[in-house]
Motif scaffolding. Structure first.
Motif, PDB file in Angstrom:
ATOM      1  N   SER A   1      -3.279  -0.310  -5.059  1.00 43.26           N
ATOM      2  CA  SER A   1      -2.663   1.025  -5.064  1.00 43.26           C
ATOM      3  C   SER A   1      -3.706   2.127  -5.215  1.00 43.26           C
TER       4      SER A   1
ATOM      5  N   THR B   1      -4.581   4.043  -2.164  1.00 49.71           N
ATOM      6  CA  THR B   1      -3.612   4.945  -1.529  1.00 49.71           C
ATOM      7  C   THR B   1      -3.615   6.289  -2.253  1.00 49.71           C
TER       8      THR B   1
ATOM      9  N   SER C   1       0.815  -1.228   0.000  1.00 47.64           N
ATOM     10  CA  SER C   1       0.000   0.000   0.000  1.00 47.64           C
ATOM     11  C   SER C   1       0.842   1.269   0.000  1.00 47.64           C
TER      12      SER C   1
END
Ligand code: PLP
Length: 429
Positions: free
Chosen positions: A175, A178, A150
């Protein structure tokens, strides 16, 4: 300097270890050349296998705040190993460590020991997600939180767009959860929370960035983030793996007067052994297994030898005046480096918070990641090698903070500045 033995070892290592190392930055890729191999370390010095001595400002990337091979830490380890290396059942040192950490860092009402900073940050965001029922996390450009999937993410094309992986092997689907902000930008944080606030589980930050050289927060910036997290019900996570017990006894949160919901630790609390920890509000930490449903575990967590080393080091940093002296030493070094650079006509600025410092090849004050990456990297690389040849080991990358230790006395710092005086001349050419 002769490096024959190091070269021979690096040749062997490259056949069997990816890049010849067990952690990338050690390979000198960004500065060029080959790493030296260490035989032993003592006080402010590293000694390599060819018999060369270096004044060390890497300090094992942070843990060695009392210098290498401190007799009190060594004694504590020797004492602990007499009783065995690992129990897999609770031991008293874990309780003493929890009592020590919660006393020194009052925002941590409970803690969980792990084995690295990476484990600590991964566990903290799992807790943030589990406790809030939300999936998105926010991090900052230039901050490093270990190698968890992450965190190996950069901002998409626009600030408010989904994150994209910075490493093959990180799934795009993960991803996307994030979100990445520019550090020290008040408006960008306000805008992101206005748009995504109710989806954000937690915001994780190095309160003083130590992984993009050393960038302190602008006045009021951490308070701003605290207020945003409170307003939107997101958890504020301070990653104090580097700053903890280094910028002040109570870490960056004490230094800047902020109370995060969760904090991650590593480095110093292990005294040089592999350790990490995370802690925070009791209502959050009591959701961790087996007290609660959020799972996290570790075969070697709370290892008795690691606890003994960490506790011995935490004793040493609690000595009255420890951080004042460390900060004064860092300030002396930074002032000396700036003066030496000015003498040679090389534009350099420094930053410093407690026992960590930064050196930038620019004449601008640096407080953003964009400014840090705009500095003269070629000049840094030349300086790095010129210092190494003169027996001073700086982090082998322009994007790392420097670490002071209590073993760096005035004569060691003055020797460093003398070396820098010559090294800046090399940079000037
Ligand atoms: N967080 C910060 C701020 C760090 O500097 C680091 C490592 O340098 C980590 C997390 C990861 O810690 P570790 O290397 O122990 O996994």
């Amino acid at each position: 300097m002769n490096h024959d033995q190091s070269h021979a070892l690096f040749t062997r290592a490259q056949k069997l270890l990816p890049g010849g190392v067990n952690s990338p930055v050690r390979a000198f890729k960004s500065v060029g050349g080959e790493p030296f191999f260490v035989q032993r370390a003592d006080g402010p010095y590293l000694y390599d296998v060819d018999g060369n001595r270096y004044i060390d400002y890497v300090g094992s990337w942070g843990p060695m705040i009392v210098g290498h091979n401190h007799p009190a830490v060594r004694q504590a380890v020797k004492h602990a190993i007499n009783n065995g290396l690992s129990f897999g059942a609770p031991c008293e040192a874990e309780v003493v460590m929890a009592e020590t950490l919660t006393r020194l860092i009052p925002s941590c009402q409970m803690v969980r020991m792990v084995n690295s900073g990476t484990e600590a940050t991964l566990s903290a965001i799992r807790l943030a997600r589990g406790a809030t029922g939300r999936n998105r996390i926010v991090k900052f450009e230039g901050c490093y939180h270990g190698h968890g999937d992450s965190f190996l993410v950069k901002a998409g094309s626009g600030m408010l767009t989904l994150g994209v992986p910075t490493s093959p092997g990180v799934p795009a689907g993960l991803s996307e959860l994030t979100l990445t902000l520019p550090y020290n930008d008040f408006e960008a944080a306000t805008a992101l929370f206005a748009e995504q606030g109710e989806h954000i589980a937690g915001l994780i930050i190095e309160p003083v960035v130590g992984n993009a050289n050393c960038i302190p927060p602008r006045d009021g910036y951490l308070q701003h983030l605290r207020a945003l997290c409170t307003q939107y019900g997101a958890l504020l996570i301070f990653d104090e793996v580097m700053t903890g017990f280094r910028v002040a006894l109570g870490g960056a949160q004490a230094h800047y007067g902020i109370t995060p919901d969760l904090t991650t630790f590593g480095k110093i609390i292990g005294g040089g052994m592999p350790v990490g920890a995370y802690g925070g509000r009791a209502d959050l930490m009591s959701q961790i297994a087996p007290a609660g449903p959020i799972y996290q575990a570790g075969t070697l967590s709370g290892n008795p030898v690691a606890m003994a080393a960490g506790l011995a080091m935490l004793d040493l940093v609690q000595e009255p005046g420890f951080h004042d002296r460390l900060s004064a030493a860092s300030a002396r070094l930074c002032a000396g480096l700036e003066a030496a650079a000015a003498e040679a006509g090389v534009p350099v600025t420094t930053t410093q918070v407690g026992g960590m410092f930064g050196l930038f090849f620019t004449d601008q004050k640096v407080d953003t990641y964009a400014q840090a990456t705009a500095c003269d990297i070629t000049a840094f690389n030349t300086f790095f090698h010129a210092m190494l040849e003169r027996g001073v080991f700086l982090a082998p990358s322009a994007y790392e903070a420097g670490f002071m230790s209590s073993a760096h006395d005035d004569s060691v710092i003055d020797a460093t500045i003398d070396a820098a005086r010559e090294a800046f001349k090399v940079v000037k050419g």
